[in-house]
Design a protein around this motif. Structure first.
Motif, PDB file in Angstrom:
ATOM      1  N   LYS A 195       3.868 -32.506  10.979  1.00  0.00           N
ATOM      2  CA  LYS A 195       4.877 -31.638  11.585  1.00  0.00           C
ATOM      3  C   LYS A 195       6.220 -31.787  10.869  1.00  0.00           C
ATOM      4  CE  LYS A 195       7.480 -31.075  15.903  1.00  0.00           C
ATOM      5  NZ  LYS A 195       7.645 -31.574  17.299  1.00  0.00           N
ATOM      6  N   HIS A 196       6.611 -33.013  10.605  1.00  0.00           N
ATOM      7  CA  HIS A 196       7.903 -33.249   9.956  1.00  0.00           C
ATOM      8  C   HIS A 196       7.858 -32.862   8.475  1.00  0.00           C
ATOM      9  CE1 HIS A 196      10.421 -35.140  13.065  1.00  0.00           C
ATOM     10  NE2 HIS A 196       9.251 -35.415  13.621  1.00  0.00           N
ATOM     11  N   GLN A 197       6.739 -33.032   7.815  1.00  0.00           N
ATOM     12  CA  GLN A 197       6.619 -32.578   6.430  1.00  0.00           C
ATOM     13  C   GLN A 197       6.742 -31.064   6.348  1.00  0.00           C
ATOM     14  OE1 GLN A 197       2.886 -34.451   5.249  1.00  0.00           O
ATOM     15  NE2 GLN A 197       3.999 -35.988   4.047  1.00  0.00           N
ATOM     16  N   ALA A 198       6.152 -30.359   7.318  1.00  0.00           N
ATOM     17  CA  ALA A 198       6.256 -28.896   7.337  1.00  0.00           C
ATOM     18  C   ALA A 198       7.697 -28.459   7.586  1.00  0.00           C
ATOM     19  CB  ALA A 198       5.333 -28.327   8.407  1.00  0.00           C
ATOM     20  N   ARG A 199       8.387 -29.165   8.480  1.00  0.00           N
ATOM     21  CA  ARG A 199       9.790 -28.833   8.747  1.00  0.00           C
ATOM     22  C   ARG A 199      10.650 -29.039   7.505  1.00  0.00           C
ATOM     23  NH1 ARG A 199      14.087 -31.813   9.728  1.00  0.00           N
ATOM     24  NH2 ARG A 199      12.836 -33.719   9.878  1.00  0.00           N
ATOM     25  N   ILE A 200      10.407 -30.127   6.772  1.00  0.00           N
ATOM     26  CA  ILE A 200      11.173 -30.414   5.557  1.00  0.00           C
ATOM     27  C   ILE A 200      10.889 -29.368   4.481  1.00  0.00           C
ATOM     28  CG2 ILE A 200      11.360 -32.042   3.626  1.00  0.00           C
ATOM     29  CD1 ILE A 200      11.000 -34.277   5.730  1.00  0.00           C
ATOM     30  N   ALA A 201       9.612 -28.979   4.363  1.00  0.00           N
ATOM     31  CA  ALA A 201       9.237 -27.981   3.356  1.00  0.00           C
ATOM     32  C   ALA A 201       9.909 -26.639   3.614  1.00  0.00           C
ATOM     33  CB  ALA A 201       7.720 -27.815   3.329  1.00  0.00           C
ATOM     34  N   ALA A 202      10.215 -26.356   4.890  1.00  0.00           N
ATOM     35  CA  ALA A 202      10.833 -25.072   5.244  1.00  0.00           C
ATOM     36  C   ALA A 202      12.347 -25.078   5.065  1.00  0.00           C
ATOM     37  CB  ALA A 202      10.496 -24.725   6.692  1.00  0.00           C
ATOM     38  N   LEU A 203      12.937 -26.259   4.837  1.00  0.00           N
ATOM     39  CA  LEU A 203      14.389 -26.331   4.662  1.00  0.00           C
ATOM     40  C   LEU A 203      14.806 -25.699   3.334  1.00  0.00           C
ATOM     41  CD1 LEU A 203      15.084 -30.014   5.799  1.00  0.00           C
ATOM     42  CD2 LEU A 203      15.694 -27.936   7.041  1.00  0.00           C
ATOM     43  N   PRO A 204      15.950 -25.018   3.310  1.00  0.00           N
ATOM     44  CA  PRO A 204      16.457 -24.514   2.025  1.00  0.00           C
ATOM     45  C   PRO A 204      16.804 -25.672   1.106  1.00  0.00           C
ATOM     46  CG  PRO A 204      18.117 -24.289   3.750  1.00  0.00           C
ATOM     47  CD  PRO A 204      16.853 -24.708   4.430  1.00  0.00           C
TER      48      PRO A 204
END
Length: 242
Positions: free
Chosen positions: A59-68
């Motif tokens: 979940k946190h890896q996906a959130r980081i990947a979505a960050l600009p």
């Protein structure tokens, strides 16, 4: 010393330290997973800990990947650079003498030899940032050490990827992240107080935060400002002092 292991579906960097509990972090910009573990903790206990948190990690890896992704600074005229919480327009100017930096109300003036590379300009600006930060710390320690009732035997400045500051309790030595010079001075004071407080309490427990309330009642406001993401400013992955 860190070692890389594959645990389940996740590559995990395991770092053993003189700590009491396991600590798991997922860090930008690539979602790197790190576990800090007690020196003598069995590998099976660490593996069980990570396996139980596979969904949280994803979940946190996906959130980081979505960050600009932050723009890569080229250290050229027109860029925005920060000093003590204020944005300044960078002006790169030629000089035949040693590299130097000057500051006025609007511009950060970086004097470097003609034809210097972006890496050389980055080094010159970092050296100035370091000198500015190191010049401020003695006065802050002189003010806050009596308030906290603890004295650091040594301190230093370095670039840190995961923390704004650290404290070696046994050596009574604190380290401060070079990036703090770009934040408002109150943020630097918060980190200084945070690290000095570790000389009373090593862990981030109720006693530690109670002491922080006593020494710096408005620390939460400064911490929130410290962790605000600003374009063009590096933010440690851990997002706090340690």
């Amino acid at each position: 010393m860190s070692t890389l292991f594959q645990i389940g579906e996740v590559a995990v960097e395991i770092q053993r330290k003189s700590v009491r509990t396991l600590r798991l972090t997922v860090s930008p910009p690539d979602g790197r997973v790190r576990v800090t573990a007690p020196l003598r903790m069995p590998a099976a206990t660490i593996e069980e800990f990570v396996l139980a948190r596979q969904l949280w990690i994803r979940k946190h890896q996906a959130r980081i990947a979505a960050l600009p992704q932050p723009a890569r600074l080229a250290y050229t005229s027109g860029e925005t650079h920060y000093f003590q919480g204020r944005p300044y327009e960078l002006r790169v100017l030629p000089t035949t003498s040693r590299s130097r930096v000057e500051l006025d109300e609007q511009y950060l003036l970086l004097y470097v030899p003609e034809g210097s590379s972006s890496a050389e300009r980055e080094i010159a600006l970092a050296a100035w940032y370091r000198s500015q930060l190191k010049a401020q710390i003695p006065a802050l320690l002189a003010y806050w050490q009596p308030v906290v009732g603890a004295q650091a035997q040594a301190w230093g400045v370095k670039q840190m990827r995961t923390r704004w500051g650290t404290c070696n309790v046994r050596a009574r030595r604190i380290w401060l992240n070079l990036e703090l010079i770009k934040k408002p001075t109150a943020c630097l004071e918060y980190v200084v107080v945070h690290e000095l407080t570790h000389l009373h309490e090593r862990l981030h427990n109720a006693r530690f935060w109670g002491l922080m309330d006593q020494f710096m009642p408005d620390w939460r406001q400064h911490k929130a400002t410290l962790n605000q993401r600003v374009a063009g400013m590096q933010q440690p992955a851990g997002g706090d002092a340690d």
